[in-house]
Structures are given as C-alpha cells and as structure tokens.
Design a protein around this motif. Structure first.
Motif, PDB file in Angstrom:
ATOM      1  N   ILE A   1       0.697  -1.084  -0.220  1.00 21.83           N
ATOM      2  CA  ILE A   1      -0.186  -0.014  -0.114  1.00 21.83           C
ATOM      3  C   ILE A   1       1.607   1.128   0.254  1.00 21.83           C
ATOM      4  N   ASN A   2       0.242   1.558  -1.129  1.00 24.14           N
ATOM      5  CA  ASN A   2       1.690   3.325  -1.260  1.00 24.14           C
ATOM      6  C   ASN A   2       0.983   4.752  -1.306  1.00 24.14           C
ATOM      7  N   LEU A   3       1.587   5.526  -0.295  1.00 18.57           N
ATOM      8  CA  LEU A   3       0.834   6.945  -0.153  1.00 18.57           C
ATOM      9  C   LEU A   3       1.925   7.793  -1.298  1.00 18.57           C
ATOM     10  N   ARG A   4       1.310   8.657  -1.535  1.00 14.66           N
ATOM     11  CA  ARG A   4       2.713   9.399  -2.132  1.00 14.66           C
ATOM     12  C   ARG A   4       1.123  11.105  -1.435  1.00 14.66           C
ATOM     13  N   ILE A   5       2.245  12.132  -1.962  1.00 14.65           N
ATOM     14  CA  ILE A   5       1.482  13.330  -1.610  1.00 14.65           C
ATOM     15  C   ILE A   5       2.396  14.248  -2.244  1.00 14.65           C
ATOM     16  N   HIS A   6       1.711  15.485  -3.428  1.00 16.45           N
ATOM     17  CA  HIS A   6       2.760  16.207  -4.130  1.00 16.45           C
ATOM     18  C   HIS A   6       3.391  15.234  -5.266  1.00 16.45           C
ATOM     19  N   GLU A   7       2.892  14.577  -5.507  1.00 14.07           N
ATOM     20  CA  GLU A   7       3.590  13.098  -5.851  1.00 14.07           C
ATOM     21  C   GLU A   7       5.836  12.768  -5.656  1.00 14.07           C
ATOM     22  N   GLU A   8       5.373  12.333  -4.602  1.00 11.23           N
ATOM     23  CA  GLU A   8       6.435  12.584  -3.443  1.00 11.23           C
ATOM     24  C   GLU A   8       7.030  11.162  -2.564  1.00 11.23           C
ATOM     25  N   PRO A   9       7.082  10.130  -2.797  1.00 16.47           N
ATOM     26  CA  PRO A   9       6.599   9.056  -1.558  1.00 16.47           C
ATOM     27  C   PRO A   9       6.836   9.329  -0.626  1.00 16.47           C
ATOM     28  N   VAL A  10       5.997   9.385   0.506  1.00 19.91           N
ATOM     29  CA  VAL A  10       5.743   9.013   1.754  1.00 19.91           C
ATOM     30  C   VAL A  10       5.457   7.743   2.386  1.00 19.91           C
ATOM     31  N   ALA A  11       5.047   6.781   1.863  1.00 25.13           N
ATOM     32  CA  ALA A  11       4.929   5.289   2.402  1.00 25.13           C
ATOM     33  C   ALA A  11       5.118   4.751   1.220  1.00 25.13           C
ATOM     34  N   SER A  12       4.985   3.063   1.510  1.00 24.91           N
ATOM     35  CA  SER A  12       4.800   1.966   0.697  1.00 24.91           C
ATOM     36  C   SER A  12       5.136   1.386   1.912  1.00 24.91           C
ATOM     37  N   VAL A  13       4.395  -0.272   1.900  1.00 28.99           N
ATOM     38  CA  VAL A  13       3.937  -0.816   3.199  1.00 28.99           C
ATOM     39  C   VAL A  13       3.476  -2.222   2.533  1.00 28.99           C
ATOM     40  N   PRO A  14       4.687  -2.749   3.014  1.00 26.50           N
ATOM     41  CA  PRO A  14       4.287  -4.264   2.631  1.00 26.50           C
ATOM     42  C   PRO A  14       3.191  -5.058   2.496  1.00 26.50           C
ATOM     43  N   ILE A  15       1.900  -5.594   2.454  1.00 23.90           N
ATOM     44  CA  ILE A  15       0.530  -6.209   2.868  1.00 23.90           C
ATOM     45  C   ILE A  15       0.886  -7.863   2.853  1.00 23.90           C
ATOM     46  N   PRO A  16       2.111  -8.804   3.000  1.00 22.15           N
ATOM     47  CA  PRO A  16       2.430  -9.959   2.143  1.00 22.15           C
ATOM     48  C   PRO A  16       0.837 -11.047   2.784  1.00 22.15           C
ATOM     49  N   ASP A  17      -0.743  -9.974   3.266  1.00 21.45           N
ATOM     50  CA  ASP A  17      -1.315 -11.334   3.927  1.00 21.45           C
ATOM     51  C   ASP A  17      -3.076 -10.786   3.308  1.00 21.45           C
ATOM     52  N   MET A  18      -2.322  -9.863   1.917  1.00 23.84           N
ATOM     53  CA  MET A  18      -3.686  -9.515   1.713  1.00 23.84           C
ATOM     54  C   MET A  18      -3.802 -10.424   0.527  1.00 23.84           C
ATOM     55  N   ARG A  19      -5.310 -10.413  -0.146  1.00 28.56           N
ATOM     56  CA  ARG A  19      -5.675 -11.893  -0.939  1.00 28.56           C
ATOM     57  C   ARG A  19      -6.873 -11.538  -1.629  1.00 28.56           C
ATOM     58  N   VAL A  20      -6.616 -11.568  -2.911  1.00 31.72           N
ATOM     59  CA  VAL A  20      -8.010 -11.445  -3.646  1.00 31.72           C
ATOM     60  C   VAL A  20      -8.968 -12.655  -3.038  1.00 31.72           C
ATOM     61  N   GLY A  21     -10.107 -11.758  -3.917  1.00 31.88           N
ATOM     62  CA  GLY A  21     -11.509 -12.606  -2.988  1.00 31.88           C
ATOM     63  C   GLY A  21     -12.095 -12.167  -1.613  1.00 31.88           C
ATOM     64  N   ARG A  22     -10.700 -11.091  -0.941  1.00 27.44           N
ATOM     65  CA  ARG A  22     -11.456 -11.695   0.184  1.00 27.44           C
ATOM     66  C   ARG A  22     -11.114 -10.098   1.055  1.00 27.44           C
ATOM     67  N   TRP A  23     -12.065  -9.895   1.715  1.00 26.38           N
ATOM     68  CA  TRP A  23     -12.736  -9.030   2.052  1.00 26.38           C
ATOM     69  C   TRP A  23     -11.175  -8.202   3.650  1.00 26.38           C
ATOM     70  N   HIS A  24     -10.938  -7.341   3.010  1.00 34.43           N
ATOM     71  CA  HIS A  24     -10.026  -6.509   3.554  1.00 34.43           C
ATOM     72  C   HIS A  24     -10.296  -5.314   4.550  1.00 34.43           C
ATOM     73  N   HIS A  25     -10.140  -4.638   5.540  1.00 33.31           N
ATOM     74  CA  HIS A  25     -10.019  -2.907   6.352  1.00 33.31           C
ATOM     75  C   HIS A  25      -8.187  -2.269   5.889  1.00 33.31           C
ATOM     76  N   THR A  26      -8.669  -1.129   5.311  1.00 31.55           N
ATOM     77  CA  THR A  26      -7.009  -0.415   6.037  1.00 31.55           C
ATOM     78  C   THR A  26      -7.737   1.190   6.325  1.00 31.55           C
ATOM     79  N   CYS A  27      -6.987   1.821   7.071  1.00 32.50           N
ATOM     80  CA  CYS A  27      -7.256   2.878   7.213  1.00 32.50           C
ATOM     81  C   CYS A  27      -5.944   3.787   7.023  1.00 32.50           C
ATOM     82  N   LEU A  28      -5.836   4.852   6.494  1.00 36.61           N
ATOM     83  CA  LEU A  28      -4.373   5.672   6.525  1.00 36.61           C
ATOM     84  C   LEU A  28      -4.467   7.265   7.641  1.00 36.61           C
ATOM     85  N   HIS A  29      -3.514   7.704   7.781  1.00 41.83           N
ATOM     86  CA  HIS A  29      -3.763   9.095   8.421  1.00 41.83           C
ATOM     87  C   HIS A  29      -2.825   9.735   8.565  1.00 41.83           C
TER      88      HIS A  29
END
Length: 294
Positions: free
Chosen positions: A134-162
C-alpha cells in the motif's frame, strides 16, 4: 408518399442516434445521491430498508469506473480515510484514494501495487518482494510504501490511513492500519511542512486515479468497496474515532459513520450521506449485514 417515407426514415435515424447517445451517457456516468439504499432496492429480511447501506462493484470493463464525491474540499493539513475493500484482480495497480485537481495536478494518492512489483511499484525488495504494497504519495513525493503479505484476492480487507503535514499537530507523520493492526508508521517532519499542506478545491475520487485517464483501463480498482469515510484533522480525535468505528464496530445500522465533528476536525466524506457521482456503469447494490463480508 415518397417524401413522407423519407421524412419518417430521417426521424427514425434521429431517434436512434439520440437513444444511442443516451445509453452511452448512462453507461459512463450516473448520479447516485448517497450510499444509502434507494427505495427500489429490496432490503434483506433481517434489515430495515431505511438503514441498509450499499456497496459498489467495479469491473473496469468497457468504461473507466470510479466514484467522485460532490463536495467542496477545504485546505487539508491532514486527513484520515478508512474503507473496506475486496480486490478481484491484483495483476495491475489498484487505486484506492485520489485527491487531485483538473485531472492534472496530483495532490495525494494511495494505491495497491501488485505482488512482486515491490515498494511504490518499483523493484522487488528482498523478503517482501512477493507481497502487495500500500503506497502513499503527497504532491507526487513518495511518503510510504508498506508491504502487506496477507492481502488476498477475493477477501474483504479493511485499511485506514492517516497523514499529517504537521501544521495542525506537533509533527508530520503517517500511520497505516490493515485488518485491525498497525502495519506502518513514520515521523518525517519534526516541525511540520507548510509546503506539504494539500490545497483546497480538489476532487476526491475512489477506485481510479483521475490523472491516469490516458493510460487505458488497467490502472483501476477491480472488486468491491464499502464504507469509505474521510476526515480532516489530527489523528487523536476524529481520525482515531473513524478507525475504531469503521473496523471495531463496523456498524451498518444508524448511518455507519462516526460523528461529523469533534471540534478540531470534520467528517468530510460520510459513506452513508455524502453525494457521489458514479462513472462507467459500476454496480451499486445492498451490502450484507455482516461485518467483513459485505
């Protein structure tokens, strides 16, 4: 008689053209008042129709599909968003959140890069190279890129970013929660960065990057989305409340969203109430009254 037939033929051609234009317009854009269930949907037997909320399904087939919120966005020194999502295709980048202006200026964007593409969609990175990020850019500057190894296709997931520029808090920082756990955080500015503050007047979109229309249909979220809420202000307050309400309570009844304000921040987008414009013929359907399986 011949002139009359010619006239009728021309009229039929005109009506046919108008009908085709109408169908094309309806396929590419439709106004949805809010995520509450319209009266023409049938509520589940154990739910009250007035309190039933909708989910949206995007396929990115034939048309570019996404939703855009019909709101006036103020200057944003910080924001928090939460949503439930179920991806049905992780072979392409999956845009989640976009804040931009005039389909040209990118202010903030969050997206999922596919497994194997590495941090921020770049090269693979060691032990997490096979994970989605999951990646975040602010004004096109890379801010965050967090690996999520347990993300699966076809499964509901919840995410929240501040994210905060630090101009309305003690320091600039970001936080990322996934399925109820803190997956990443960082302080990147001790005193705040006024240049990082997001300007007012942009457009909030979910499911597509509004500046990527010239890149075809690949870069769009494919799957189901539910419960997108966006708050302004610091984390301690409405941001944290938004996370706890969205994940821990996961309430479908009574609006499904936290209080509108805590005195320091505002609920800018309310999944249950904020008007949206839906593009591309995406499907709006009743959500199940089952937390994590909508």
């Amino acid at each position: 008689m011949g002139d009359r037939c010619v006239g009728q033929g021309a009229l039929m051609l005109l009506l046919s053209a108008l009908l085709s234009l109408l169908l094309a317009t309806c396929g590419s854009e439709a106004l949805v008042v809010s995520a509450r269930n319209p009266k023409n949907f049938i509520a589940a037997a154990d739910q009250e129709e007035d309190n039933l909320l909708n989910k949206i399904t995007l396929t990115q087939k034939n048309y570019i599909q996404f939703i855009k919120y019909l709101i006036e966005v103020p200057r944003l020194p910080s924001f928090t968003f939460c949503l439930w999502m179920k991806s049905l295709n992780m072979t392409n980048p999956q845009p989640i959140f976009s804040y931009s202006r005039d389909e040209k200026e990118r202010y903030a964007r969050v997206w999922i890069s596919p497994p194997g593409s590495g941090a921020d969609g770049g090269a693979d990175e060691g032990e997490v190279s096979g994970a989605a990020h999951i990646n975040l850019r602010i004004h096109e500057e890379p801010v965050a890129s967090v690996p999520i190894p347990d993300m699966r296709v076809g499964r509901w997931h919840h995410t929240c970013l501040h994210w905060t520029s630090g101009m309305d808090a003690e320091q600039g920082m970001w936080l990322l929660f996934f399925d109820g756990g803190l997956r990443g955080k960082a302080v990147y500015s001790a005193k705040g960065d006024p240049e990082a503050v997001l300007p007012a007047g942009g457009e909030v979109a979910v499911g597509q990057e509004l500046t990527d229309f010239d890149q075809g249909l690949d870069d769009g979220f494919e799957g189901e989305l539910f419960g997108f809420n966006l708050a302004t202000g610091p984390w301690e307050g409405l941001g944290k409340t938004l996370y706890e309400t969205s994940y821990n309570q996961c309430t479908l009844r009574g609006g499904g969203s936290p209080p509108a304000t805590d005195g320091k921040s505002t609920l800018l987008v309310d999944w249950a109430k904020t008007p949206i414009r839906a593009y591309g013929g995406l499907l709006v359907s009743p959500a199940k009254a089952s937390c994590g399986n909508f």
